[in-house]
Design an enzyme around this catalytic site. Structure first.
Site, PDB file in Angstrom:
ATOM      1  N   HIS A 178     -57.539 -60.118 -57.867  1.00 54.02           N
ATOM      2  CA  HIS A 178     -58.525 -59.813 -58.914  1.00 54.02           C
ATOM      3  C   HIS A 178     -58.974 -58.355 -58.794  1.00 54.02           C
ATOM      4  O   HIS A 178     -58.495 -57.622 -57.922  1.00 54.02           O
ATOM      5  CB  HIS A 178     -59.696 -60.805 -58.876  1.00 54.02           C
ATOM      6  CG  HIS A 178     -60.427 -60.863 -57.558  1.00 54.02           C
ATOM      7  ND1 HIS A 178     -61.082 -59.779 -57.017  1.00 54.02           N
ATOM      8  CD2 HIS A 178     -60.606 -61.884 -56.682  1.00 54.02           C
ATOM      9  CE1 HIS A 178     -61.647 -60.125 -55.878  1.00 54.02           C
ATOM     10  NE2 HIS A 178     -61.356 -61.402 -55.634  1.00 54.02           N
ATOM     11  N   HIS A 226     -59.924 -56.740 -55.418  1.00 49.89           N
ATOM     12  CA  HIS A 226     -58.823 -56.289 -54.562  1.00 49.89           C
ATOM     13  C   HIS A 226     -58.342 -54.913 -55.026  1.00 49.89           C
ATOM     14  O   HIS A 226     -58.076 -54.029 -54.218  1.00 49.89           O
ATOM     15  CB  HIS A 226     -57.668 -57.293 -54.604  1.00 49.89           C
ATOM     16  CG  HIS A 226     -58.044 -58.659 -54.115  1.00 49.89           C
ATOM     17  ND1 HIS A 226     -57.890 -59.802 -54.861  1.00 49.89           N
ATOM     18  CD2 HIS A 226     -58.608 -59.061 -52.946  1.00 49.89           C
ATOM     19  CE1 HIS A 226     -58.323 -60.838 -54.174  1.00 49.89           C
ATOM     20  NE2 HIS A 226     -58.768 -60.426 -53.022  1.00 49.89           N
ATOM     21  N   CYS A 252     -66.748 -73.105 -43.384  1.00 51.58           N
ATOM     22  CA  CYS A 252     -66.603 -72.733 -44.798  1.00 51.58           C
ATOM     23  C   CYS A 252     -65.162 -72.269 -45.002  1.00 51.58           C
ATOM     24  O   CYS A 252     -64.759 -71.234 -44.458  1.00 51.58           O
ATOM     25  CB  CYS A 252     -67.588 -71.627 -45.167  1.00 51.58           C
ATOM     26  SG  CYS A 252     -67.261 -70.968 -46.813  1.00 51.58           S
ATOM     27  N   CYS A 292     -64.847 -68.723 -46.581  1.00 49.92           N
ATOM     28  CA  CYS A 292     -64.975 -67.582 -45.643  1.00 49.92           C
ATOM     29  C   CYS A 292     -63.984 -67.691 -44.503  1.00 49.92           C
ATOM     30  O   CYS A 292     -63.830 -66.747 -43.742  1.00 49.92           O
ATOM     31  CB  CYS A 292     -66.358 -67.530 -45.000  1.00 49.92           C
ATOM     32  SG  CYS A 292     -67.707 -67.187 -46.116  1.00 49.92           S
ATOM     33  N   CYS A 313     -72.729 -72.558 -48.009  1.00 53.26           N
ATOM     34  CA  CYS A 313     -72.516 -71.138 -47.715  1.00 53.26           C
ATOM     35  C   CYS A 313     -72.951 -70.344 -48.950  1.00 53.26           C
ATOM     36  O   CYS A 313     -72.475 -70.626 -50.053  1.00 53.26           O
ATOM     37  CB  CYS A 313     -71.041 -70.900 -47.416  1.00 53.26           C
ATOM     38  SG  CYS A 313     -70.593 -69.161 -47.463  1.00 53.26           S
ATOM     39  N   HIS A 338     -70.099 -69.110 -51.098  1.00 54.68           N
ATOM     40  CA  HIS A 338     -69.194 -70.071 -51.753  1.00 54.68           C
ATOM     41  C   HIS A 338     -69.972 -71.328 -52.112  1.00 54.68           C
ATOM     42  O   HIS A 338     -69.744 -72.398 -51.544  1.00 54.68           O
ATOM     43  CB  HIS A 338     -68.008 -70.391 -50.831  1.00 54.68           C
ATOM     44  CG  HIS A 338     -67.195 -69.183 -50.476  1.00 54.68           C
ATOM     45  ND1 HIS A 338     -67.373 -68.479 -49.313  1.00 54.68           N
ATOM     46  CD2 HIS A 338     -66.218 -68.541 -51.170  1.00 54.68           C
ATOM     47  CE1 HIS A 338     -66.533 -67.447 -49.296  1.00 54.68           C
ATOM     48  NE2 HIS A 338     -65.828 -67.459 -50.407  1.00 54.68           N
ATOM     49  N   LYS A 362     -71.776 -62.463 -59.312  1.00 61.13           N
ATOM     50  CA  LYS A 362     -70.555 -62.485 -58.523  1.00 61.13           C
ATOM     51  C   LYS A 362     -69.420 -63.076 -59.373  1.00 61.13           C
ATOM     52  O   LYS A 362     -69.658 -63.984 -60.163  1.00 61.13           O
ATOM     53  CB  LYS A 362     -70.803 -63.399 -57.314  1.00 61.13           C
ATOM     54  CG  LYS A 362     -69.977 -63.045 -56.134  1.00 61.13           C
ATOM     55  CD  LYS A 362     -70.420 -63.810 -54.898  1.00 61.13           C
ATOM     56  CE  LYS A 362     -69.343 -63.632 -53.873  1.00 61.13           C
ATOM     57  NZ  LYS A 362     -68.501 -64.706 -53.579  1.00 61.13           N
ATOM     58  N   LYS A 407     -63.934 -67.700 -60.162  1.00 60.74           N
ATOM     59  CA  LYS A 407     -62.798 -68.213 -60.932  1.00 60.74           C
ATOM     60  C   LYS A 407     -63.161 -69.546 -61.576  1.00 60.74           C
ATOM     61  O   LYS A 407     -62.890 -69.771 -62.757  1.00 60.74           O
ATOM     62  CB  LYS A 407     -61.581 -68.374 -60.038  1.00 60.74           C
ATOM     63  CG  LYS A 407     -60.374 -68.624 -60.888  1.00 60.74           C
ATOM     64  CD  LYS A 407     -59.095 -68.484 -60.182  1.00 60.74           C
ATOM     65  CE  LYS A 407     -57.997 -68.644 -61.224  1.00 60.74           C
ATOM     66  NZ  LYS A 407     -56.800 -69.203 -60.660  1.00 60.74           N
TER      67      LYS A 407
HETATM   68  N1  MSP Z   1     -58.166 -62.268 -45.590  1.00 58.83           N
HETATM   69  C1  MSP Z   1     -59.447 -61.723 -45.396  1.00 58.83           C
HETATM   70  C2  MSP Z   1     -59.363 -60.314 -44.839  1.00 58.83           C
HETATM   71  C3  MSP Z   1     -58.645 -60.195 -43.517  1.00 58.83           C
HETATM   72  S1  MSP Z   1     -58.604 -58.557 -42.965  1.00 58.83           S
HETATM   73  C4  MSP Z   1     -58.009 -58.637 -41.446  1.00 58.83           C
HETATM   74  C5  MSP Z   1     -60.228 -61.695 -46.714  1.00 58.83           C
HETATM   75  N2  MSP Z   1     -59.496 -61.787 -47.834  1.00 58.83           N
HETATM   76  S2  MSP Z   1     -60.148 -61.764 -49.298  1.00 58.83           S
HETATM   77  O1  MSP Z   1     -59.041 -61.907 -50.206  1.00 58.83           O
HETATM   78  O2  MSP Z   1     -61.197 -62.719 -49.401  1.00 58.83           O
HETATM   79  O3  MSP Z   1     -60.788 -60.363 -49.476  1.00 58.83           O
HETATM   80  C6  MSP Z   1     -60.004 -59.194 -49.356  1.00 58.83           C
HETATM   81  C7  MSP Z   1     -60.865 -57.960 -49.608  1.00 58.83           C
HETATM   82  O4  MSP Z   1     -61.300 -57.979 -50.956  1.00 58.83           O
HETATM   83  C8  MSP Z   1     -62.124 -57.920 -48.732  1.00 58.83           C
HETATM   84  O5  MSP Z   1     -62.373 -56.633 -48.253  1.00 58.83           O
HETATM   85  C9  MSP Z   1     -63.208 -58.340 -49.689  1.00 58.83           C
HETATM   86  O6  MSP Z   1     -64.474 -57.823 -49.375  1.00 58.83           O
HETATM   87  C10 MSP Z   1     -62.684 -57.737 -50.973  1.00 58.83           C
HETATM   88  N3  MSP Z   1     -63.286 -58.338 -52.142  1.00 58.83           N
HETATM   89  C11 MSP Z   1     -63.258 -59.663 -52.520  1.00 58.83           C
HETATM   90  N4  MSP Z   1     -64.001 -59.793 -53.641  1.00 58.83           N
HETATM   91  C12 MSP Z   1     -64.508 -58.593 -53.998  1.00 58.83           C
HETATM   92  C13 MSP Z   1     -65.250 -58.118 -55.070  1.00 58.83           C
HETATM   93  N5  MSP Z   1     -65.700 -58.893 -56.023  1.00 58.83           N
HETATM   94  N6  MSP Z   1     -65.476 -56.796 -55.128  1.00 58.83           N
HETATM   95  C14 MSP Z   1     -64.976 -55.918 -54.202  1.00 58.83           C
HETATM   96  N7  MSP Z   1     -64.271 -56.324 -53.186  1.00 58.83           N
HETATM   97  C15 MSP Z   1     -64.100 -57.671 -53.008  1.00 58.83           C
HETATM   98  O7  MSP Z   1     -61.427 -61.542 -46.664  1.00 58.83           O
END
Ligand code: MSP
Length: 477
Positions: free
Chosen positions: A19, A22, A127, A130, A144, A147, A301, A304
């Site tokens: 999304h 990322h 959770c 997380c 949580c 979530h 926030k 989905k």
């Molecule tokens: N798999 C773990 C990270 C492991 S690192 C050794 C994880 N994955 S995640 O897919 O949930 O998140 C990946 C990154 O995207 C994280 O840095 C997270 O903070 C970021 N984001 C997820 N949602 C976000 C937003 N809505 N806005 C900005 N960044 C966000 O955590």
């Protein structure tokens, strides 16, 4: 001399497609990587995907898919997004990669030999969102807060635990001494508060309950906790020769990392657990962690399940990579939360990119070409970023840099409107040459300064400056 610079993003879970959050992290990290290259440093930029753990496993099962195929297919969506966003990564690591499995098991053994892993019966609320156990104080209404739509799982298990508590003081001292820098500063304070009470953490799961993960080397009944394996990806990438087997400490030539870029929800894993794992294995701490904020939708926030999510592909397809990069870098503050607005996106595209920048390049080069103006003497490029730019980059103030660049764009447009070079070419050709040459040099500088932010646009502008063949950069939408 080129200094080595090792920079990483976090590695997203692959239970779903990427999304806009990322995309934000990719783009922010890419600017920093490209900036370091502009300074002449020898950059290694790693990103990738986190493919183990309960979340990925459960989603594959729910959809009736083979987990290895599911994670591979989704990992490819992240890789494709990186490519389409022009992310200049050197390695896209998958935690399913063989060398990563080897390094994770090797690191596990280092901690084990150091007496930092022990077995314990444990029961706690987990959770899956997380991928972490929660203490009662972490919960809001029994859920949580990150979530809220998911029930917590009560897990009773015999696990391996990591002696995080042993490293409280050493890590606190090192953070206070600036060995690990944490940006923004308030997150450093929060890390130190958290460290005061940091408890040992469970770092494995019984295979019987979760048969998906890297095997614990000294216990055939257990797989590693997904975060133990995921955090290790940074060391896997620090190895100069990934194929080399067995793993040796001297292999990790790129370590320490100069900067980990992560979101605010996972900073403690990076500022505390990861650093303690490194201490346990006798490695220096990472040099710095940058914690970015979240991108929200309508002040809420993204979710989905509630249909509140932005797919970066919608914007990539319609506007192109640089337009999306521009919006994320100019309108989302790095260390705070920001809002994604379709309306602001459209306005930024048409006004800042198509009108201000696109028009400036198009009309200047058209005038130079059609009037055969000789711009020699105005073609001296910048060789290093100016002080203001470097200061703002060190403060991660991307919006501030773009605002300053757009001041140069505006200045150039004002100069053209005031001096009217299309008239000067007839009345005062000497002055026409000075005006158009000055604007040419402005554009040359703009392309240089923009190159970490909008790399394809900078390259297009440079090509056109050289060929004097103006072509639209941002078509009107
Ligand atoms: N798999 C773990 C990270 C492991 S690192 C050794 C994880 N994955 S995640 O897919 O949930 O998140 C990946 C990154 O995207 C994280 O840095 C997270 O903070 C970021 N984001 C997820 N949602 C976000 C937003 N809505 N806005 C900005 N960044 C966000 O955590």
């Amino acid at each position: 001399m080129a200094k080595p610079y090792f920079i990483t993003t976090s590695i997203p879970y692959v239970n779903d497609k990427p999304h806009i959050g990322h995309a934000l992290e990719y783009v922010q990290t890419d600017v920093l990587a490209r900036y370091q290259r502009l300074l002449g440093n020898d950059v290694f930029f790693q990103t990738g995907t986190d493919e183990h753990g309960q979340k990925n496993w459960q989603t594959a099962k729910k959809r009736g898919l083979i987990v290895t195929e599911f994670v591979k297919a989704n990992s490819e969506l992240f890789l494709r997004l990186c490519r389409d966003l022009d992310i200049s990564f050197d390695r896209f690591i998958r935690t399913e990669d063989d060398d990563h499995k080897r390094v994770s098991q090797w690191l596990w053994n280092q901690s084990l030999e150091n007496g930092d892993l022990y077995e314990k019966e444990y029961q706690g609320y987990y959770c899956v969102g997380c991928e972490s156990f929660k203490m009662p104080a972490d919960l809001e209404n029994g859920r949580c807060p990150e979530h809220t739509s998911q029930e917590l799982e009560l897990i009773k298990d015999k696990n391996w635990f990591f002696r995080l508590s042993k490293y409280r003081q050493e890590l606190t001292d090192k953070i206070n001494a600036g060995e690990l820098k944490i940006y923004p500063a308030h997150r450093a304070k929060e890390t130190l508060n958290f460290l005061e009470k940091a408890e040992d953490v469970s770092v494995s799961r019984s295979k019987e309950k979760l048969p998906w993960g890297i095997l614990v080397p000294n216990d055939s009944e257990q797989v590693m906790y997904v975060w133990f394996d995921a955090l290790t990806n940074y060391l896997t990438g620090a190895r100069i020769d990934p194929k080399k087997n067995p793993v040796e400490k001297s292999d990790f030539k790129r370590w320490p990392a100069d900067l980990h870029v992560v979101g605010k929800d996972i900073y403690r894993f990076h500022t505390v657990i990861w650093q303690a794992m490194l201490l346990s294995a006798g490695f220096p701490l990472a040099k710095a962690v940058l914690i970015h904020g979240f991108i929200n939708l309508g002040g809420q926030k993204m979710s989905k399940s509630e249909g509140r999510i932005v797919d970066p592909r919608d914007y990539l397809n319609k506007y192109g990579a640089d337009a999306l990069r521009y919006y994320l870098l100019r309108y989302i503050p790095v260390t705070e939360d920001g809002d994604f607005s379709d309306e602001l996106f459209g306005r930024a595209y048409n006004s800042d990119l198509a009108n201000d920048l696109g028009n400036l390049v198009q009309r200047t080069l058209t005038l130079i070409k059609n009037n055969q103006i000789n711009i020699s003497g105005f073609q001296k490029p910048l060789v290093s970023p100016p002080d203001w730019y470097q200061e703002k980059m060190q403060a991660f103030d991307f919006a501030g840099i773009l605002i300053n660049i757009w001041q140069i764009v505006t200045e150039a447009n004002v100069l053209i409107n005031k001096e009217k070079p299309w008239e000067l070419v007839k009345t005062d050709p000497k002055k026409a040459k000075i005006v158009l040459g000055t604007v040419y040099k402005f554009i040359l500088d703009i392309a240089y300064l923009l190159s970490p932010f909008l790399p394809a646009t900078a390259a297009k502008i440079n090509n056109q400056l050289e060929s004097l063949e103006p072509k639209g950069i941002f078509p009107r939408i």
